[in-house]
Design a protein around this motif. Structure first.
Motif, PDB file in Angstrom:
ATOM      1  N   ARG A  11       0.833  -1.204   0.000  1.00 25.64           N
ATOM      2  CA  ARG A  11       0.000   0.000   0.000  1.00 25.64           C
ATOM      3  C   ARG A  11       0.868   1.254   0.000  1.00 25.64           C
ATOM      4  N   GLN A  12       0.570   2.153  -0.893  1.00 25.18           N
ATOM      5  CA  GLN A  12       1.255   3.446  -0.956  1.00 25.18           C
ATOM      6  C   GLN A  12       0.198   4.543  -1.004  1.00 25.18           C
ATOM      7  N   THR A  13       0.497   5.659  -0.375  1.00 22.30           N
ATOM      8  CA  THR A  13      -0.457   6.767  -0.322  1.00 22.30           C
ATOM      9  C   THR A  13       0.122   7.967  -1.062  1.00 22.30           C
ATOM     10  N   SER A  53      -4.791   6.180  -2.090  1.00 26.76           N
ATOM     11  CA  SER A  53      -3.839   5.071  -2.065  1.00 26.76           C
ATOM     12  C   SER A  53      -3.820   4.361  -3.418  1.00 26.76           C
ATOM     13  N   ASN A  54      -2.739   3.644  -3.661  1.00 21.82           N
ATOM     14  CA  ASN A  54      -2.638   2.874  -4.897  1.00 21.82           C
ATOM     15  C   ASN A  54      -3.699   1.773  -4.955  1.00 21.82           C
ATOM     16  N   ILE A  55      -4.138   1.260  -3.784  1.00 24.81           N
ATOM     17  CA  ILE A  55      -5.183   0.239  -3.738  1.00 24.81           C
ATOM     18  C   ILE A  55      -6.510   0.832  -4.218  1.00 24.81           C
ATOM     19  N   GLN A  56      -6.805   2.053  -3.799  1.00 20.08           N
ATOM     20  CA  GLN A  56      -8.030   2.724  -4.243  1.00 20.08           C
ATOM     21  C   GLN A  56      -8.013   2.960  -5.749  1.00 20.08           C
ATOM     22  N   LEU A  57      -6.866   3.398  -6.259  1.00 24.31           N
ATOM     23  CA  LEU A  57      -6.746   3.620  -7.705  1.00 24.31           C
ATOM     24  C   LEU A  57      -6.887   2.305  -8.463  1.00 24.31           C
ATOM     25  N   ILE A 110      -8.650  -0.324  -7.455  1.00 22.48           N
ATOM     26  CA  ILE A 110     -10.069  -0.692  -7.394  1.00 22.48           C
ATOM     27  C   ILE A 110     -10.859   0.061  -8.451  1.00 22.48           C
ATOM     28  N   LEU A 111     -10.652   1.365  -8.521  1.00 23.52           N
ATOM     29  CA  LEU A 111     -11.396   2.173  -9.494  1.00 23.52           C
ATOM     30  C   LEU A 111     -11.030   1.788 -10.914  1.00 23.52           C
ATOM     31  N   GLY A 112      -9.724   1.590 -11.178  1.00 20.52           N
ATOM     32  CA  GLY A 112      -9.280   1.248 -12.525  1.00 20.52           C
ATOM     33  C   GLY A 112      -9.817  -0.101 -12.989  1.00 20.52           C
ATOM     34  N   VAL A 113      -9.717  -1.122 -12.132  1.00 24.40           N
ATOM     35  CA  VAL A 113     -10.214  -2.458 -12.487  1.00 24.40           C
ATOM     36  C   VAL A 113     -11.723  -2.438 -12.669  1.00 24.40           C
ATOM     37  N   SER A 114     -12.426  -1.739 -11.775  1.00 22.94           N
ATOM     38  CA  SER A 114     -13.889  -1.677 -11.860  1.00 22.94           C
ATOM     39  C   SER A 114     -14.342  -1.010 -13.149  1.00 22.94           C
ATOM     40  N   LEU A 169     -11.321  -7.385  -4.685  1.00 20.22           N
ATOM     41  CA  LEU A 169     -10.900  -5.987  -4.508  1.00 20.22           C
ATOM     42  C   LEU A 169     -11.227  -5.487  -3.104  1.00 20.22           C
ATOM     43  N   ILE A 170     -12.407  -5.849  -2.601  1.00 21.17           N
ATOM     44  CA  ILE A 170     -12.791  -5.366  -1.270  1.00 21.17           C
ATOM     45  C   ILE A 170     -11.972  -6.069  -0.197  1.00 21.17           C
ATOM     46  N   GLY A 171     -11.589  -7.344  -0.434  1.00 24.41           N
ATOM     47  CA  GLY A 171     -10.721  -8.030   0.511  1.00 24.41           C
ATOM     48  C   GLY A 171      -9.365  -7.345   0.610  1.00 24.41           C
ATOM     49  N   LEU A 172      -8.829  -6.953  -0.529  1.00 27.41           N
ATOM     50  CA  LEU A 172      -7.545  -6.258  -0.559  1.00 27.41           C
ATOM     51  C   LEU A 172      -7.654  -4.887   0.118  1.00 27.41           C
ATOM     52  N   TYR A 173      -8.785  -4.225  -0.073  1.00 28.50           N
ATOM     53  CA  TYR A 173      -8.987  -2.870   0.447  1.00 28.50           C
ATOM     54  C   TYR A 173      -9.147  -2.863   1.968  1.00 28.50           C
TER      55      TYR A 173
END
Length: 292
Positions: A127-129, A138-142, A144-148, A206-210
């Motif tokens: 995770r990077q912010t 965060s890179n995880i949020q990006l 999630i949005l990109g994959v979705s 994705l939600i598990g990772l988040y």
């Protein structure tokens, strides 16, 4: 104001997960007029498949997500074939009760075999912010949005440009007429379940990772809220389901920013009631007259 804007950004990422799940609800309803209440459990099973692939077999996140999507697509087809297809000519209430039964069956099977304990999801992506002014992302949020968004666009391409997509649209309008034109209705419905289940599995991963946690009951509340998102956007309308998902995500995070985190679910259902009073068919839904 800074907190509010941060929560709006967070709402977009959360809403993309709801949108993915809502698409599964709206596709199935558009084809066979069934609310698949087992959809939340498929989302949960997708996260568990990813968990074991990453933790036990050492797979990367994206290979695990693809395998989870394929596995849940097969599960969705099996559920349709074993539970819903025999009831296709029955009353809607029979199919609805069966869907609820399938949901509880999957929940309890997972609890029996894997225990009800919460498990930490493997953080295979560090995770990077990033700071954008006073907003942190965060890179995880990006991710999630990109994959979705990628999966939503891919779904739209499949429906609009492929032969199976044309068959799905034909069956949703009139299954009997589609069959007379040579379309295999059973295969089309199975493909719809497979597609929706694959999207749910991606959302579960994705939600598990988040949130860094999964459990056998994790699909209950998101599944219900995704159904609300589908109804809010106009159930049976694919762009409406996506919009509804983002709206639900924004309502949740904004209510948290305003200090009403304990009542965020009440706000979600309150907004649903208000919108349905104004537009009974949902945001993008169309009022269709039916012969009695």
């Amino acid at each position: 104001m800074e907190v509010l804007l941060q929560q709006v950004v967070n709402g977009l990422f959360l809403g993309s997960i709801y949108a993915l799940m809502a698409l599964g609800y709206t596709m199935v309803y558009g084809i066979i007029k069934l609310i698949n209440f087992a959809h939340g459990e498929i989302y949960m099973i997708g996260s568990f498949i990813g968990y074991f692939l990453i933790k036990q077999l050492g797979f990367g996140f994206f290979p695990s997500m693809i395998i989870a999507m394929v596995g849940c697509a097969i599960l969705g087809v099996l559920i349709e074939f074993l539970a819903y297809r025999p009831l296709r000519k029955s009353t809607r209430i029979s199919a609805l009760i069966t869907a609820i039964g399938v949901s509880y069956l999957l929940q309890n099977l997972m609890i029996y075999f894997f225990k009800p304990d919460t498990r930490p999801f493997p953080q295979v992506i560090a995770r990077q912010t990033y700071q954008l002014g006073f907003i942190s992302v965060s890179n995880i949020q990006l991710l999630i949005l990109g994959v979705s968004l990628f999966l939503m666009i891919l779904l739209q391409v499949i429906i609009q440009k492929t032969r199976m997509g044309k068959a799905m649209r034909a069956v949703s309008v009139d299954a009997d007429a589609a069959q007379l034109m040579g379309i295999n209705v059973n295969r089309t419905i199975s493909f719809t379940f497979a597609l929706g289940s694959a999207l749910a599995a991606a959302g579960g991963m994705l939600i598990g990772l988040y949130y860094n946690s999964i459990d056998p009951m994790m699909g209950v509340v998101p599944g219900l809220k995704s159904f609300v998102a589908a109804v809010l956007g106009g159930i049976g309308v694919i762009p409406g389901a996506a919009i509804g998902g983002f709206v639900i995500g924004l309502i949740e995070t904004i209510s948290t920013a305003l200090g009403f985190s304990d009542y965020k679910d009440a706000f979600v259902y309150g907004v649903l009631i208000i919108i349905l009073l104004i537009r009974p068919a949902g945001i993008l839904g169309k009022n269709i007259k039916e012969k009695v």
